[in-house]
Design an enzyme around this catalytic site. Structure first.
Site, PDB file in Angstrom:
ATOM      1  N   TYR A  32       0.838  -1.204   0.000  1.00  0.00           N
ATOM      2  CA  TYR A  32       0.000   0.000   0.000  1.00  0.00           C
ATOM      3  C   TYR A  32       0.875   1.257   0.000  1.00  0.00           C
ATOM      4  CZ  TYR A  32      -3.782   3.146   1.514  1.00  0.00           C
ATOM      5  OH  TYR A  32      -4.704   4.161   1.610  1.00  0.00           O
TER       6      TYR A  32
HETATM    7  P1  NAI Z   1     -13.676   2.669   0.551  1.00  0.00           P
HETATM    8  O1  NAI Z   1     -13.347   1.231   0.568  1.00  0.00           O
HETATM    9  O2  NAI Z   1     -14.799   3.155   1.389  1.00  0.00           O
HETATM   10  O3  NAI Z   1     -13.924   3.155  -0.966  1.00  0.00           O
HETATM   11  C1  NAI Z   1     -13.078   2.746  -1.998  1.00  0.00           C
HETATM   12  C2  NAI Z   1     -13.922   2.531  -3.235  1.00  0.00           C
HETATM   13  O4  NAI Z   1     -13.035   2.128  -4.309  1.00  0.00           O
HETATM   14  C3  NAI Z   1     -14.961   1.406  -3.077  1.00  0.00           C
HETATM   15  O5  NAI Z   1     -16.252   1.882  -3.440  1.00  0.00           O
HETATM   16  C4  NAI Z   1     -14.474   0.324  -4.029  1.00  0.00           C
HETATM   17  O6  NAI Z   1     -15.519  -0.424  -4.618  1.00  0.00           O
HETATM   18  C5  NAI Z   1     -13.718   1.157  -5.065  1.00  0.00           C
HETATM   19  N1  NAI Z   1     -12.765   0.347  -5.808  1.00  0.00           N
HETATM   20  C6  NAI Z   1     -11.871  -0.540  -5.317  1.00  0.00           C
HETATM   21  N2  NAI Z   1     -11.226  -1.131  -6.314  1.00  0.00           N
HETATM   22  C7  NAI Z   1     -11.713  -0.620  -7.477  1.00  0.00           C
HETATM   23  C8  NAI Z   1     -11.457  -0.858  -8.837  1.00  0.00           C
HETATM   24  N3  NAI Z   1     -10.560  -1.784  -9.239  1.00  0.00           N
HETATM   25  N4  NAI Z   1     -12.131  -0.135  -9.758  1.00  0.00           N
HETATM   26  C9  NAI Z   1     -13.058   0.775  -9.370  1.00  0.00           C
HETATM   27  N5  NAI Z   1     -13.368   1.013  -8.096  1.00  0.00           N
HETATM   28  C10 NAI Z   1     -12.703   0.323  -7.149  1.00  0.00           C
HETATM   29  O7  NAI Z   1     -12.318   3.399   0.949  1.00  0.00           O
HETATM   30  P2  NAI Z   1     -11.985   4.913   1.355  1.00  0.00           P
HETATM   31  O8  NAI Z   1     -11.474   4.874   2.731  1.00  0.00           O
HETATM   32  O9  NAI Z   1     -13.061   5.835   0.993  1.00  0.00           O
HETATM   33  O10 NAI Z   1     -10.721   5.158   0.413  1.00  0.00           O
HETATM   34  C11 NAI Z   1     -10.744   6.006  -0.713  1.00  0.00           C
HETATM   35  C12 NAI Z   1      -9.295   6.288  -1.099  1.00  0.00           C
HETATM   36  O11 NAI Z   1      -8.675   6.969  -0.009  1.00  0.00           O
HETATM   37  C13 NAI Z   1      -8.463   5.033  -1.349  1.00  0.00           C
HETATM   38  O12 NAI Z   1      -7.578   5.263  -2.422  1.00  0.00           O
HETATM   39  C14 NAI Z   1      -7.690   4.878  -0.057  1.00  0.00           C
HETATM   40  O13 NAI Z   1      -6.472   4.209  -0.257  1.00  0.00           O
HETATM   41  C15 NAI Z   1      -7.477   6.333   0.316  1.00  0.00           C
HETATM   42  N6  NAI Z   1      -7.175   6.568   1.708  1.00  0.00           N
HETATM   43  C16 NAI Z   1      -8.110   6.307   2.671  1.00  0.00           C
HETATM   44  C17 NAI Z   1      -7.810   6.535   3.992  1.00  0.00           C
HETATM   45  C18 NAI Z   1      -8.780   6.300   5.093  1.00  0.00           C
HETATM   46  O14 NAI Z   1      -8.392   6.437   6.267  1.00  0.00           O
HETATM   47  N7  NAI Z   1     -10.023   5.972   4.813  1.00  0.00           N
HETATM   48  C19 NAI Z   1      -6.489   7.046   4.403  1.00  0.00           C
HETATM   49  C20 NAI Z   1      -5.604   7.300   3.308  1.00  0.00           C
HETATM   50  C21 NAI Z   1      -5.948   7.060   2.017  1.00  0.00           C
END
Ligand code: NAI
Length: 262
Positions: free
Chosen positions: A169
């Site tokens: 990651y």
């Molecule tokens: P989440 O899991 O709630 O949302 C991520 C979304 O990406 C999901 O709807 C999922 O279906 C979609 N997704 C995953 N693989 C995919 C693919 N191959 N094609 C299209 N869509 C896909 O996660 P969250 O927390 O909202 O994360 C959003 C971004 O923020 C991510 O890139 C994560 O790494 C980043 N992030 C999140 C943090 C946190 O504390 N929540 C901290 C730092 C970064």
């Protein structure tokens, strides 16, 4: 729906749906919250996600609340599908004014780097890094032709600092920050900006699925001694993809409660 108006930043996203925003990863978490917020500001939002049903449900909710939204199923690891499906939208409606890419996965965590499974590493990089390039390649040409665009990729504090037990990651997000720096310079004079966002811990389904040890480790490093809220993430993301954010490109916006001060 948020009542705050992005016009507070001095330049207005036309509150008639004229500002067209693509939110990838829009079915959940940070992407969903930002899409809801932008729709509340009057933007027309297209929610794309591997979870097509989730994206459709979110778009329906926005429309029910009086906003403008549509959805599509999209897997960022499938470059041909991304080019085809986004190409159809751009040919029909013109280039997007902005794209936020919040699609991402952590992969297996709480594992030292020398024990990382290479298949898991490849999957994480495929989605978090290669997927960002694939998306940018699909939307950037239209933006360049229009002479305007805003692109924001959600990276992570892990990409700046490196989180123990999260080698795949952290590497994918560090790569994403480098990709943003490079591609932003490619098109710095074009009217298109490309930036990243580096959150620490925001309570989303992604965080809920992590081992407790991983969440405790990350949260303990935040000087504000709390996690960030979805609302805080959405507002910063909305600014970064608004017309108001015009003199910043190649930058990684910090959203870490003081963990990163650079
Ligand atoms: P989440 O899991 O709630 O949302 C991520 C979304 O990406 C999901 O709807 C999922 O279906 C979609 N997704 C995953 N693989 C995919 C693919 N191959 N094609 C299209 N869509 C896909 O996660 P969250 O927390 O909202 O994360 C959003 C971004 O923020 C991510 O890139 C994560 O790494 C980043 N992030 C999140 C943090 C946190 O504390 N929540 C901290 C730092 C970064």
């Amino acid at each position: 729906m948020a009542s705050w108006d992005i016009g507070d930043f001095g330049r207005v996203i036309a509150a008639d749906g004229a500002y067209r925003v693509l939110v990838v990863g829009g079915a959940s978490g940070i992407g969903l919250e930002t899409a809801l917020f932008l729709a509340g500001c009057g933007a027309s939002v297209t929610l794309a996600d591997r979870d097509g049903d989730g994206a459709a449900a979110a778009a329906d909710a926005i429309v029910q609340a009086g906003g403008q939204a549509s959805s599509l199923q999209l897997d960022v690891t499938d470059a041909t599908q991304v080019a085809d499906r986004l190409g159809v939208l751009v040919r029909a409606g013109g280039p997007f004014h902005a794209m936020m890419n919040a699609a991402g996965v952590t992969g297996v965590t709480n594992v030292p780097g020398h024990l990382v499974d290479l298949t898991d590493f490849d999957r994480v990089v495929d989605i978090n890094l290669r997927g960002a390039l694939v998306l940018t390649q699909a939307v950037l040409p239209g933006m360049l032709a229009a002479g305007f665009g805003r692109i924001l990729h959600v990276a992570s504090i892990a990409g700046k600092e490196g989180n123990a037990g999260m080698a795949a990651y952290s590497a994918s997000k560090a790569g994403l920050i480098g990709l943003v720096k490079s591609m932003a310079k490619d098109c710095a004079t074009s009217g298109v900006t490309i930036n990243a966002l580096a959150p620490a811990v925001i309570q989303t389904p992604l965080v809920a699925a992590l081992p407790e040890a991983t969440v405790s480790y990350m949260t303990a490093k935040i000087p504000m001694a709390r996690t960030g809220t979805l609302d805080e993430a959405a507002r910063m993301a909305a600014f970064a993809i608004s017309p108001a954010c015009g003199f910043t490109t190649g930058f990684t916006f910090d959203l870490s409660g003081g963990r990163a001060t650079y």
